[in-house]
Every structure is written in structure tokens, then in C-alpha cells.
Design an enzyme around this catalytic site. Sequence first.
Site, short mmCIF file in Angstrom:
data_model
loop_
_atom_site.label_atom_id
_atom_site.label_comp_id
_atom_site.label_asym_id
_atom_site.label_seq_id
_atom_site.Cartn_x
_atom_site.Cartn_y
_atom_site.Cartn_z
N PRO A 49 0.83 -1.20 0.00
CA PRO A 49 0.00 0.00 0.00
C PRO A 49 0.87 1.26 0.00
CG PRO A 49 -0.80 -1.58 1.60
CD PRO A 49 0.52 -2.09 1.13
N GLU A 50 0.54 2.20 -0.86
CA GLU A 50 1.26 3.47 -0.94
C GLU A 50 0.41 4.56 -0.30
OE1 GLU A 50 2.80 4.12 -4.92
OE2 GLU A 50 3.02 1.98 -5.24
#
Length: 306
Positions: free
Chosen positions: A2-3
Site C-alpha cells: 500500500p502506498e
Amino acid sequence: MPELPEVETVKRTLARLITGKTIDRVTVRLPRLLQRPDDPALFAAMLAGRTFRGVERRGKFLRLLLDGLVLVSHLRMEGRYGLYRGGEPEEKHTHVVFHLTDGTELRYRDVRQFGTMHLFAPGEEWEAEPLRKLGLEPLADEFTPEAFRAAIGGRGAKIKPLLLNQEIVAGLGNIYADEALHAAGIHPERTADSLSAAEIRRLHRAIVETLAAAVEAGGSSIKSYVNGQGEMGMFQHQLKAYGRTGEPCERCGTPIVKTVVGGRGTHFCPACQKPPRGARGAAARQRKDIAHAVKRRLAGVEPSAR
């Protein structure tokens, strides 16, 4: 992994779900997720009786704010939080459960088991790992074109790995670095010191606009990402470069190319994102060599032994 947009979406979801709820007790089934303290019994004792006051984000890290404590959590590859009714069957790979006094449970599930949790007294988290060295926050007011230029300007490193360096810009990852570079028309192998002031401003704007649009869409569900309510993000349907190898660039029609830059798979348009001078010559020679090899094979000529 996840960014920033995915973590921001989780943050917003969790803030709605758990703010005001109080922890009764904590069950830890995978102690190695705990970094500070690393003792499960102490971790649970420190949290018992505390109330969630809010959820914030720094880069790719969640900051769960409680009475007198801050829980810093990194989801890493596939970590996810969800709120459930007590007694609901647990999914496999549920490693930490925060049992709440209203009968619900905040559960942390992590198939890859790479996530981390740190407990701090409020304010101490900024002076210690893992938050201490994080760079500019790209959706904050501090992320100005001038600040961005100061952070990357004069560096001889390639721009793509620099964007992935969390000590320079916090929260950018492979997906959104590719997307921002494509939007700005900058080749990922350009060095930072080769970028003009206008190109840096263009890249700065592309980073902000790409991340903001991804947050608005709830992030990108490329593999397993869902938010705190189990909902998928939708920005994957708006991607212009990442994951589109061989598909036509929406700007010029040239097929998107995938290569490796700084050890990471990298997607770009070879027409819109002009390669640096040396790379352009090498690419041309490679295309010429491939063409000659194809002609030799069609003519039935075997390559000479080396």
C-alpha cells in the site's frame, strides 16, 4: 505494498470506525510484528483501557492516537485492519486483535507477516524510527515546488529511485512514481540534476495531482488491497502507465514499455518520456542488433560462436 493513497484511505476509514472506542484487552498471536515494545504481554498491558482519539498518517505509516500513547503501524505488503462484531469468525492470518469495550474487535490481518507496530508516548514518535527520517509529505502544504527542488536538485541519481526514497518524499511507491513521471513526461532514468526548473515544477504538480486523484478514488486495488471496510480502491482503472505494458499510451499511442530501474519494475512511454542521451543511443543500438538478428534467422544464418 500500500502506498500513500491506500494508507490515506485506510486512515480515513479507521478514523470513522474506531474514534471514541475503548480497548478492553489485546490478543497478540504473532509477536514478531511488535517492534516497541516487543513483549506481547507488555504491549497488551500498555493498551488496555485506552481510548482511540483519532487516526493520522505520515508517509505510508498509520498513527493511531490513544489516551497517552501513539501506535505507529506499517502495513507493509498486505497488512489490513478491519472492524468486526465480537464472535464473528476470524479470517486466517489474523495476528492482532484489539477487543473493544462495546463488543466489537479491531483486527489486524497480514498474510505476508511483514507489518510492524510501535508504541510511543505522544511526540516521541517523531524522534525515533521509523518516522524520524521520513522526507517531505507530498499532500501537505510544506510540499512546495521549491522544497521539492531543494530535496532532489543537484543529485546525480536517477529520478525514479529518488522518488521511491522515503527520506526524500514520504509515501510515494512504485505505482504512483510511474504515474507521476508519465504525467510529467519525464523518463525514469533521467538524473535529477538533468531536470530543468520547469520539469521539476511539472513533476511536482504531477505528484500532487496523481496522489490526490488516487485518494479520491480510494487508492488502487492491484492485488489484495482493501480499505478498513473491505472495499476495493478504483484508481487502477485510471492508470496511464503502471501495469500497462504493451498497451498504447493514451497520449500518443506508442506502446507502454516495462524495464527495470533501480531494481524496480518501471513502466513508461518511450515517445512521451524521452530517454537520456546515453540511454537513447543504447536503446537504438539494441533495436538495431535485434533487427539484424531477426534478419539472420530468417535467412537461415546461425549466429557465430563466441
